[in-house]
Design an enzyme around this catalytic site. Structure first.
Site, PDB file in Angstrom:
ATOM      1  N   TYR A 124       0.839  -1.174   0.200  1.00  0.00           N
ATOM      2  CA  TYR A 124      -0.117  -0.030  -0.022  1.00  0.00           C
ATOM      3  C   TYR A 124       0.900   1.286   0.019  1.00  0.00           C
ATOM      4  O   TYR A 124       0.497   2.329  -0.078  1.00  0.00           O
ATOM      5  CB  TYR A 124      -0.903   0.159   1.082  1.00  0.00           C
ATOM      6  CG  TYR A 124      -2.027  -0.867   1.116  1.00  0.00           C
ATOM      7  CD1 TYR A 124      -3.306  -0.690   0.768  1.00  0.00           C
ATOM      8  CD2 TYR A 124      -1.876  -2.429   1.289  1.00  0.00           C
ATOM      9  CE1 TYR A 124      -4.343  -1.735   0.735  1.00  0.00           C
ATOM     10  CE2 TYR A 124      -2.715  -3.240   1.217  1.00  0.00           C
ATOM     11  CZ  TYR A 124      -3.905  -3.050   0.731  1.00  0.00           C
ATOM     12  OH  TYR A 124      -4.750  -3.877   0.882  1.00  0.00           O
ATOM     13  N   LYS A 176       2.967 -14.481   6.163  1.00  0.00           N
ATOM     14  CA  LYS A 176       3.313 -15.205   5.017  1.00  0.00           C
ATOM     15  C   LYS A 176       5.047 -15.396   4.999  1.00  0.00           C
ATOM     16  O   LYS A 176       5.623 -15.406   3.812  1.00  0.00           O
ATOM     17  CB  LYS A 176       2.882 -14.688   3.768  1.00  0.00           C
ATOM     18  CG  LYS A 176       2.722 -15.978   2.545  1.00  0.00           C
ATOM     19  CD  LYS A 176       1.827 -17.116   2.717  1.00  0.00           C
ATOM     20  CE  LYS A 176       1.998 -18.048   1.595  1.00  0.00           C
ATOM     21  NZ  LYS A 176       1.573 -19.357   2.114  1.00  0.00           N
ATOM     22  N   ASP A 235      -2.318 -18.094   4.886  1.00  0.00           N
ATOM     23  CA  ASP A 235      -3.317 -18.924   4.021  1.00  0.00           C
ATOM     24  C   ASP A 235      -3.883 -19.990   4.960  1.00  0.00           C
ATOM     25  O   ASP A 235      -5.299 -20.201   5.209  1.00  0.00           O
ATOM     26  CB  ASP A 235      -2.723 -19.717   3.158  1.00  0.00           C
ATOM     27  CG  ASP A 235      -1.471 -20.256   3.069  1.00  0.00           C
ATOM     28  OD1 ASP A 235      -0.531 -19.745   4.122  1.00  0.00           O
ATOM     29  OD2 ASP A 235      -0.905 -21.375   2.635  1.00  0.00           O
ATOM     30  N   ASP A 268      -6.152  -6.655   4.925  1.00  0.00           N
ATOM     31  CA  ASP A 268      -7.266  -6.229   4.166  1.00  0.00           C
ATOM     32  C   ASP A 268      -7.971  -7.756   3.592  1.00  0.00           C
ATOM     33  O   ASP A 268      -9.232  -7.645   3.994  1.00  0.00           O
ATOM     34  CB  ASP A 268      -6.577  -5.877   2.909  1.00  0.00           C
ATOM     35  CG  ASP A 268      -7.715  -5.003   2.122  1.00  0.00           C
ATOM     36  OD1 ASP A 268      -8.871  -4.971   2.443  1.00  0.00           O
ATOM     37  OD2 ASP A 268      -7.285  -4.371   1.140  1.00  0.00           O
TER      38      ASP A 268
END
Length: 426
Positions: free
Chosen positions: A151, A222, A288, A312
């Site tokens: 972002y 992640k 995930d 998000d």
């Protein structure tokens, strides 16, 4: 009489006068409808609970289409100046300008005011239609880093001079060109993740969990793939937890160290001992896997700390389990300066502008968060309880009406009046 402003004290706590000036942006599309309804409920609750002793003085500031039509600017400098001056503000949904310049007004405000926490509580209200069997098991607060990650907007179009220059640098200086499958047609984005940005986000999450006496903070990342950005976020989070919070926390890093040195049984025993002592457990989950876990075992999570992009995805996915973003509140906060912008988490839905049909709950509950942030907990509780009662009685707007049996359909403004009618004071 001079404006009564919310200020930040030297002790790091807000000073809130009885009649604070709070700037608002009504928003685009359905913004005016949901804002007018929310404002009416907020004012009624403050009046009912405090008997006229307290009152919010609303001050309109401009952003989005209304600002562009009046000033030629999507986000006027005066708006940012007012948000800075008065510390706490609230906004409806804003249109993202088409074309160059500002990518997102929401992102621009967060970055300009350094609102480094996007705070998204996710809980179910009895009677709200949900796609999951046990939505009541979902009750978590998401701390999403708000100023870094992709972002930051460092991105270069395929074939642009900047992309070619970056490709040149990656190939000739860093010997990384072979990792790019189709170099000549690739666009590039850069993902900055800093130690300072990671630490202040995790610090805020841990402080919140300790203050609220919640059992866990889960670092979602992640890092198995992005070892130095997402992996750094995890590592810096653990290090900060152990360094700054000491005996108040027990981390998975400590568990893993005990496992290596003493064996798994002893490590598990130390974890159980920490839980019995009421220590905050700081753990981590791959992003995930976490998206799966919030559907399978949401009870295992209370506070979540994560980076911008993961946050998000996670906040909207979690909101879906409790009825969708139409009832999901949000806030953007800098806990160091006190600056906070509370906002609807949904879009502008221009098709339904001025129809007086949409659910105002996202913006209204963001207003509830604002009242809690100000320390006006009684008014916040009054609204939340009345909203829950109204939904339970199946007197709802079109989104919930379409998913309920034997419900009564209300307009946006009628829904607000129903909430006001159901208000009680403890």
């Amino acid at each position: 009489m001079a404006d009564q402003k919310i200020t930040m004290g030297k002790d790091g706590l807000l000073n809130v006068p009885d009649q604070p000036v709070i700037p608002f942006i009504e928003g685009d599309g359905i913004g005016p409808d949901v804002w007018n309804a929310s404002r009416q409920v907020l004012d009624a609750a403050v009046e009912k609970v405090y008997g006229g002793k307290r009152k919010i003085e609303w001050k309109e500031i401009l952003a989005g289409e209304k600002a562009f039509n009046k000033t030629g600017e999507w986000l006027p400098a005066e708006t940012l100046a007012a948000a800075r001056e008065y510390l706490v503000s609230i906004k409806g949904p804003l249109t993202t300008p088409v074309g160059g310049g500002i990518r997102s007004l929401n992102v621009a405000m967060r970055q300009e005011l350094d609102l480094y926490v996007c705070l998204r509580p996710v809980k179910w209200y009895k009677g709200v239609p949900s796609p999951v069997v046990h939505p009541e098991n979902m009750n978590m607060v998401i701390f999403r880093e708000n100023t870094e990650d992709i972002y930051a907007g460092i991105e270069f179009a395929a074939g642009s001079p900047e992309a070619k220059k970056l490709l040149d640098f990656l190939t000739n200086e860093l010997n990384a060109g072979k990792k790019i499958r189709f170099p000549e047609s690739s666009a590039f984005g850069i993902k900055p993740v800093s130690k300072e940005g990671s630490e202040r986000l995790v610090r805020a999450a841990i402080k919140f969990a300790l203050e609220q006496k919640l059992p866990t903070v889960t670092i979602v990342h992640k890092g198995n793939i992005m070892k130095y950005t997402e992996g750094g976020f995890k590592q810096w989070g653990y290090e900060l937890a152990e360094r700054e919070f000491g005996d108040q926390v027990y981390t998975w890093g400590q568990w893993e160290n005990a496992k290596k040195t003493q064996g798994e049984d002893e490590a598990n025993a130390s974890l159980k001992k920490a839980q019995a002592q009421g220590k905050l457990i700081v753990n981590d989950v791959i992003a995930d896997n976490f998206l799966q876990q919030i559907l399978i075992s949401p009870k295992d999570y209370s506070v979540v700390a994560t980076l911008n992009l993961n946050g998000d995805y996670i906040s909207d996915a979690a909101a879906a389990a409790v009825g969708g973003i139409g009832i999901a509140p949000g806030a953007n906060i800098n806990y160091l300066t006190g600056h906070a912008v509370f906002e609807a988490t949904h879009g502008t839905a221009p098709r339904f502008a001025n129809t007086n049909t949409m659910n105002p709950s996202s913006l209204l509950l963001s207003g509830v968060m604002m009242l809690e942030y100000m320390g006006w907990h009684e008014a916040a509780a009054c609204i939340e309880e009345s909203l829950a009662t109204t939904i339970m009685r199946k007197r709802v707007t079109i989104d919930f009406y379409n998913l309920m049996n034997d419900a009564t359909l209300l307009k946006t403004s009628e829904f607000a009046l129903e909430i006001i009618k159901n208000m009680k004071t403890s």
